[in-house]
Structure formats: structure tokens, C-alpha cells
Design a protein around this motif. Structure first.
Motif, short mmCIF file in Angstrom:
data_model
loop_
_atom_site.label_atom_id
_atom_site.label_comp_id
_atom_site.label_asym_id
_atom_site.label_seq_id
_atom_site.Cartn_x
_atom_site.Cartn_y
_atom_site.Cartn_z
N CYS A 280 -4.52 0.21 0.04
CA CYS A 280 -5.20 -0.94 0.63
C CYS A 280 -6.60 -0.54 1.10
O CYS A 280 -6.93 0.64 1.17
N CYS B 279 0.85 -1.18 0.00
CA CYS B 279 0.00 0.00 0.00
C CYS B 279 0.89 1.24 0.00
O CYS B 279 1.81 1.33 0.82
N CYS C 120 -6.97 1.99 4.10
CA CYS C 120 -6.58 3.40 3.95
C CYS C 120 -7.59 4.12 3.05
O CYS C 120 -7.99 3.60 2.03
N SER D 165 0.08 4.14 0.92
CA SER D 165 -0.18 5.02 2.08
C SER D 165 0.45 4.48 3.35
O SER D 165 1.22 5.18 4.02
N CYS D 166 0.15 3.23 3.70
CA CYS D 166 0.59 2.71 5.00
C CYS D 166 1.77 1.74 4.88
O CYS D 166 2.36 1.35 5.90
ZN LIG Z 1 -2.87 1.09 3.45
#
Ligand SMILES: [Zn+2]
Length: 244
Positions: free
Chosen positions: A180, A156, A183, A158-159
């Protein structure tokens, strides 16, 4: 004036004056080159019918130092590939392949890139009717990767969490990778099966028998965002309309 003999693919041609043609070539030995074929539009030119887009052959070029434009003195045809023009999807795919190589190929020898181009054109030529669309997507993703623009499909963006097989996700073309399900974010929702297909396309260039609109949009948006650099790639518009 050095003479260079090199294997090459004709990426694009256009008329120059009433009688000559300018060619954009991807050469195996010297990367992308531009060349003028003097007299190519005359009725009895020795280049008649040989130097068409997608054709592959051995070019003999006069190269002048500090000049961007070589002069084509001979062209021995290996493979003409004119049949790519008889089908809209094959033609659009081949045109995008050539246009991306023209814009983004490094200015030096790159054997792997040359082979991906040649094999891509042959794959489009040889694909059965029902596999054409998948072949176009696969070969374009493979080229995108080889040019150094592969999307991020493992984690992912973002995370940073790995996205494993069996998970659905979002593909965010602008950031070039997956988000994902935990997020918040933008992008096209893709099922776990579609994600597996996308991973296969990017890694191998081999398409599934059929592809859907999601796969098509993801690829086209990604190329527009990351490879077109604000320039309109006409063959990509054509592909967006033409692919089935
Ligand atoms: Zn994520």
C-alpha cells in the motif's frame, strides 16, 4: 501393455532420430504425458501434419508401466490451431500457456486446468487484432491462478490493510502481491485503474481492449519469479519482446 485413449493438447514437439517425434501432451484424463510418434517425420506418415503444437485431438497411447515415454499409435485431430503461428503475439502467448502447463501441471487428471488451457488457446485464436495483447495477459493470469500461484491483490502484504477500489499501490513481483501507499517497499507503481484491470485479468482471464507496459512487466516478472523456478522459459522472453 495397456492402451489408453484420451483427449489431449499437443504442448510441444521435437525431432527424435531422423524419423520420429517426441510429443509433450496435456491429456484430459491422465494429466501431462510424453509420447513418441514413430515414423512421424517420414514423408507419408499417418501423423503427417496432425501432431503440431497447440493441436487438440484424441490420442491412442501404449503405456508401459514404469516408463515415462508412451508410444503414440493413433491421433484423431479435432482442432489444429496452426493459425496461432501466423501472429507473433498470439504465438508467444500460446507458447507460454503450453510451457507453463508442461512444467507445472499436476501428474493427475485436472479437468479445470485442461479446460483453461483449451479455452485459452481458442481465445488467443479468436481475439480481434486490437484485443490480442489483453487476451494474452488475461489468459496467462488465469492459468497462473489455476496452477495455484495467484497473486495477492486484496491486502497490503506488509501491513495487512485491505486495498480498496480507487487506491493506487505497488505490485511487488518478488513477494507476489501489493504494497500500500503507506508502507515503504519495492515494486512497480500501479494506479487505481491499473489495479482494477489487474484484478479483472487475474479473476476472469478477460483482458481490457488494450494493456500497457506496466501490466506486461508485472505478469512477466511474476512468472519469472514464481513459476519459472530458476529455469529460463524461452517463450516468455519471446513474449516480453513480442507483445504489443
Ligand atoms: Zn501497507
Amino acid at each position: 501393455m495397456p492402451i489408453v485413449t484420451t483427449r489431449c493438447v499437443v504442448l510441444q514437439t521435437y525431432s527424435y532420430s531422423d524419423t520420429s517425434k517426441i510429443l509433450r501432451l496435456m491429456t484430459r484424463e491422465h494429466g501431462p504425458r510424453s509420447a513418441i510418434a514413430r515414423g512421424a517425420l517420414r514423408p507419408r506418415s499417418r501423423f503427417g501434419g496432425l501432431i503440431e503444437p497447440f493441436a487438440e485431438g484424441q490420442a491412442t497411447l501404449y503405456v508401459r508401466e514404469n516408463r515415462d515415454l508412451d508410444t503414440l499409435s493413433a491421433f484423431e485431430l479435432y482442432r489444429e490451431r496452426q493459425a496461432l503461428g501466423s501472429d507473433l503475439t498470439r504465438f508467444a502467448g500460446a507458447s507460454v500457456l503450453c510451457e507453463l502447463v508442461m512444467r507445472l501441471a499436476p501428474e493427475h487428471r485436472d479437468d479445470h486446468l485442461f479446460e483453461v488451457l483449451v479455452e485459452g488457446l481458442d481465445a488467443l485464436l479468436g481475439a480481434s487484432e486490437e484485443r490480442v495483447a489483453g487476451t494474452v495477459l488475461g489468459r496467462l493470469w488465469l492459468l497462473v491462478s489455476v496452477l495455484g500461484f495467484a497473486p495477492h491483490l486484496s491486502h497490503c502484504i506488509s501491513c495487512g490493510r485491505p486495498i480498496s477500489a480507487g487506491e493506487s499501490a505497488r505490485f511487488d513481483s518478488s513477494s507476489g502481491g501489493l504494497g500500500c501507499d503507506r508502507c515503504a517497499g519495492y515494486g512497480e507503481a500501479i494506479s487505481s485503474a491499473e489495479l482494477e484491470t489487474l484484478r479483472l485479468l487475474v479473476a476472469t482471464g478477460d483482458g481490457p481492449p488494450s494493456v500497457n507496459g506496466v501490466q506486461r512487466r508485472i505478469l512477466i516478472d511474476f512468472i519469472r519469479y514464481h513459476l519459472a523456478e530458476g529455469v529460463r522459459i524461452r517463450s516468455l522472453d519471446f513474449l516480453a519482446r513480442g507483445i504489443r
